[in-house]
Structures are given as structure tokens and as C-alpha cells.
Design a protein around this motif. Structure first.
Motif, PDB file in Angstrom:
ATOM      1  N   PRO A  33       1.322   0.609  -8.821  1.00 19.42           N
ATOM      2  CA  PRO A  33       1.699   1.556  -7.764  1.00 19.42           C
ATOM      3  C   PRO A  33       3.111   1.303  -7.226  1.00 19.42           C
ATOM      4  CG  PRO A  33      -0.536   0.796  -7.402  1.00 19.42           C
ATOM      5  CD  PRO A  33       0.033  -0.031  -8.517  1.00 19.42           C
ATOM      6  N   VAL A  34       3.503   0.054  -7.111  1.00 19.92           N
ATOM      7  CA  VAL A  34       4.854  -0.278  -6.646  1.00 19.92           C
ATOM      8  C   VAL A  34       5.883   0.147  -7.693  1.00 19.92           C
ATOM      9  CG1 VAL A  34       6.394  -2.152  -5.945  1.00 19.92           C
ATOM     10  CG2 VAL A  34       4.000  -2.198  -5.263  1.00 19.92           C
ATOM     11  N   ILE A  35       5.570  -0.083  -8.955  1.00 18.63           N
ATOM     12  CA  ILE A  35       6.484   0.295 -10.037  1.00 18.63           C
ATOM     13  C   ILE A  35       6.674   1.802 -10.066  1.00 18.63           C
ATOM     14  CG2 ILE A  35       6.758   0.341 -12.548  1.00 18.63           C
ATOM     15  CD1 ILE A  35       5.211  -2.376 -12.558  1.00 18.63           C
ATOM     16  N   LEU A  36       5.585   2.558  -9.978  1.00 19.69           N
ATOM     17  CA  LEU A  36       5.676   4.015 -10.023  1.00 19.69           C
ATOM     18  C   LEU A  36       6.417   4.575  -8.812  1.00 19.69           C
ATOM     19  CD1 LEU A  36       2.120   4.889 -11.374  1.00 19.69           C
ATOM     20  CD2 LEU A  36       4.297   4.877 -12.619  1.00 19.69           C
ATOM     21  N   ALA A  37       6.183   3.984  -7.646  1.00 20.71           N
ATOM     22  CA  ALA A  37       6.906   4.424  -6.452  1.00 20.71           C
ATOM     23  C   ALA A  37       8.397   4.114  -6.582  1.00 20.71           C
ATOM     24  CB  ALA A  37       6.325   3.755  -5.207  1.00 20.71           C
ATOM     25  N   GLY A  38       8.723   2.986  -7.167  1.00 18.72           N
ATOM     26  CA  GLY A  38      10.122   2.637  -7.388  1.00 18.72           C
ATOM     27  C   GLY A  38      10.797   3.583  -8.369  1.00 18.72           C
ATOM     28  N   VAL A  39      10.071   3.994  -9.393  1.00 23.06           N
ATOM     29  CA  VAL A  39      10.609   4.954 -10.357  1.00 23.06           C
ATOM     30  C   VAL A  39      10.851   6.301  -9.677  1.00 23.06           C
ATOM     31  CG1 VAL A  39      10.040   6.284 -12.435  1.00 23.06           C
ATOM     32  CG2 VAL A  39       9.648   3.826 -12.385  1.00 23.06           C
ATOM     33  N   GLU A  40       9.930   6.700  -8.823  1.00 22.37           N
ATOM     34  CA  GLU A  40      10.099   7.961  -8.094  1.00 22.37           C
ATOM     35  C   GLU A  40      11.327   7.914  -7.177  1.00 22.37           C
ATOM     36  OE1 GLU A  40       7.666  10.706  -4.892  1.00 22.37           O
ATOM     37  OE2 GLU A  40       6.587   9.202  -6.052  1.00 22.37           O
ATOM     38  N   LEU A  41      11.526   6.790  -6.502  1.00 25.13           N
ATOM     39  CA  LEU A  41      12.701   6.634  -5.653  1.00 25.13           C
ATOM     40  C   LEU A  41      13.981   6.658  -6.482  1.00 25.13           C
ATOM     41  CD1 LEU A  41      14.114   6.047  -2.965  1.00 25.13           C
ATOM     42  CD2 LEU A  41      13.646   3.615  -3.348  1.00 25.13           C
ATOM     43  N   ASP A  43      14.416   8.089  -9.338  1.00 27.07           N
ATOM     44  CA  ASP A  43      14.605   9.454  -9.815  1.00 27.07           C
ATOM     45  C   ASP A  43      15.225  10.333  -8.729  1.00 27.07           C
ATOM     46  OD1 ASP A  43      14.281  11.614 -11.708  1.00 27.07           O
ATOM     47  OD2 ASP A  43      12.624  12.299 -10.450  1.00 27.07           O
ATOM     48  N   ALA A  44      14.759  10.167  -7.496  1.00 25.37           N
ATOM     49  CA  ALA A  44      15.320  10.944  -6.388  1.00 25.37           C
ATOM     50  C   ALA A  44      16.778  10.574  -6.147  1.00 25.37           C
ATOM     51  CB  ALA A  44      14.493  10.707  -5.120  1.00 25.37           C
ATOM     52  N   GLN A  45      17.116   9.319  -6.285  1.00 26.23           N
ATOM     53  CA  GLN A  45      18.494   8.894  -6.083  1.00 26.23           C
ATOM     54  C   GLN A  45      19.398   9.352  -7.229  1.00 26.23           C
ATOM     55  OE1 GLN A  45      17.738   4.714  -5.649  1.00 26.23           O
ATOM     56  NE2 GLN A  45      17.672   4.826  -3.411  1.00 26.23           N
ATOM     57  N   ILE A  46      18.878   9.338  -8.447  1.00 28.07           N
ATOM     58  CA  ILE A  46      19.678   9.747  -9.596  1.00 28.07           C
ATOM     59  C   ILE A  46      20.023  11.227  -9.516  1.00 28.07           C
ATOM     60  CG2 ILE A  46      19.541  10.158 -12.105  1.00 28.07           C
ATOM     61  CD1 ILE A  46      18.115   7.449 -12.313  1.00 28.07           C
ATOM     62  N   ARG A  59      15.397  14.339   2.318  1.00 30.74           N
ATOM     63  CA  ARG A  59      13.964  14.197   2.625  1.00 30.74           C
ATOM     64  C   ARG A  59      13.202  13.616   1.444  1.00 30.74           C
ATOM     65  NH1 ARG A  59      11.904  19.781   4.531  1.00 30.74           N
ATOM     66  NH2 ARG A  59      14.022  20.501   4.280  1.00 30.74           N
ATOM     67  N   ARG A  60      13.545  14.051   0.235  1.00 30.22           N
ATOM     68  CA  ARG A  60      12.870  13.525  -0.954  1.00 30.22           C
ATOM     69  C   ARG A  60      13.116  12.025  -1.099  1.00 30.22           C
ATOM     70  NH1 ARG A  60      14.302  14.750  -7.185  1.00 30.22           N
ATOM     71  NH2 ARG A  60      12.473  13.771  -8.080  1.00 30.22           N
ATOM     72  N   ILE A  61      14.340  11.585  -0.844  1.00 26.58           N
ATOM     73  CA  ILE A  61      14.663  10.157  -0.931  1.00 26.58           C
ATOM     74  C   ILE A  61      13.930   9.375   0.152  1.00 26.58           C
ATOM     75  CG2 ILE A  61      16.523   8.467  -0.649  1.00 26.58           C
ATOM     76  CD1 ILE A  61      18.356  10.496  -2.086  1.00 26.58           C
ATOM     77  N   ARG A  62      13.920   9.893   1.380  1.00 28.27           N
ATOM     78  CA  ARG A  62      13.199   9.202   2.468  1.00 28.27           C
ATOM     79  C   ARG A  62      11.717   9.099   2.167  1.00 28.27           C
ATOM     80  NH1 ARG A  62      16.426  12.423   5.956  1.00 28.27           N
ATOM     81  NH2 ARG A  62      14.654  13.795   6.251  1.00 28.27           N
ATOM     82  N   ARG A  63      11.131  10.193   1.663  1.00 23.10           N
ATOM     83  CA  ARG A  63       9.698  10.195   1.336  1.00 23.10           C
ATOM     84  C   ARG A  63       9.410   9.184   0.224  1.00 23.10           C
ATOM     85  NH1 ARG A  63       9.122  15.519   1.577  1.00 23.10           N
ATOM     86  NH2 ARG A  63       9.910  15.758  -0.531  1.00 23.10           N
ATOM     87  N   ALA A  64      10.254   9.151  -0.792  1.00 18.96           N
ATOM     88  CA  ALA A  64      10.053   8.193  -1.889  1.00 18.96           C
ATOM     89  C   ALA A  64      10.228   6.758  -1.403  1.00 18.96           C
ATOM     90  CB  ALA A  64      11.035   8.497  -3.023  1.00 18.96           C
ATOM     91  N   HIS A  65      11.186   6.543  -0.504  1.00 23.07           N
ATOM     92  CA  HIS A  65      11.389   5.197   0.046  1.00 23.07           C
ATOM     93  C   HIS A  65      10.178   4.760   0.853  1.00 23.07           C
ATOM     94  CE1 HIS A  65      13.287   2.030   2.563  1.00 23.07           C
ATOM     95  NE2 HIS A  65      13.823   1.745   1.389  1.00 23.07           N
TER      96      HIS A  65
END
Length: 87
Positions: A33-41, A43-46, A59-65
Motif C-alpha cells: 500500500p505504501v509503494i502504490l501510494a508513492g507511485v500515485e504521488l 505520477d501526480a508530480q510527473i 489538489r491531486r498532489i495533496r490528495r496523493a501525499h
């Protein structure tokens, strides 16, 4: 041209040539779960690298963080359960 090669095959495998142990696979599963959340963050930053971030991007970056922080908190507290283990 002559090629110089090993005369014998390696008898024992190197540490880098082995498969992961069951304990290592369990640790990866617990941290997934931590790995997948990190990938989502990430992706939002990229997605905002080549343009000015809009309010929606922010908002997408804040939510992913927040998801990363929540997943880390759950992992640290030990409340993540694996299917078939725990309640």
C-alpha cells in the motif's frame, strides 16, 4: 580471436542470483500500500513537470501525499492486514 571462458560452472549461486525468500515477499506485500501510494504521488508530480500546475493538479498532489502519509501510518501502526492473516 580466442575467447577465454570459465572451465567449470559456478557451484554455488551468488547472493544476487537467488530468489526472494518468503519473509522478503511478505515484507513487500505488507509495504505494497505504501509503494502504490508513492507511485500515485510520483505520477501526480510527473504530470506537472512540463506545465504550470493548475488548482486541480495541486489538489491531486495533496490528495496523493495524504494517501502516502496514511499508508505509512497504517504500516507503522501495524493495522494493515494481509488476506488470510489477522482479523
Amino acid at each position: 580471436m580466442r575467447y577465454i571462458g570459465a572451465v567449470q560452472a559456478v557451484v554455488t549461486a551468488d547472493l544476487f542470483d537467488r530468489e526472494p525468500t518468503a519473509a522478503e515477499l511478505d515484507a513487500i506485500e505488507r509495504e505494497m500500500p505504501v509503494i502504490l501510494a508513492g507511485v500515485e504521488l510520483l505520477d501526480a508530480q510527473i504530470t506537472t513537470l512540463n506545465r504550470t500546475p493548475s488548482e486541480l493538479d495541486a489538489r491531486r498532489i495533496r490528495r496523493a501525499h495524504r494517501r502516502v502519509l496514511a499508508a505509512r501510518r497504517e504500516l507503522a501502526n501495524g493495522s494493515i492486514t494481509i488476506a488470510g492473516v489477522g482479523a
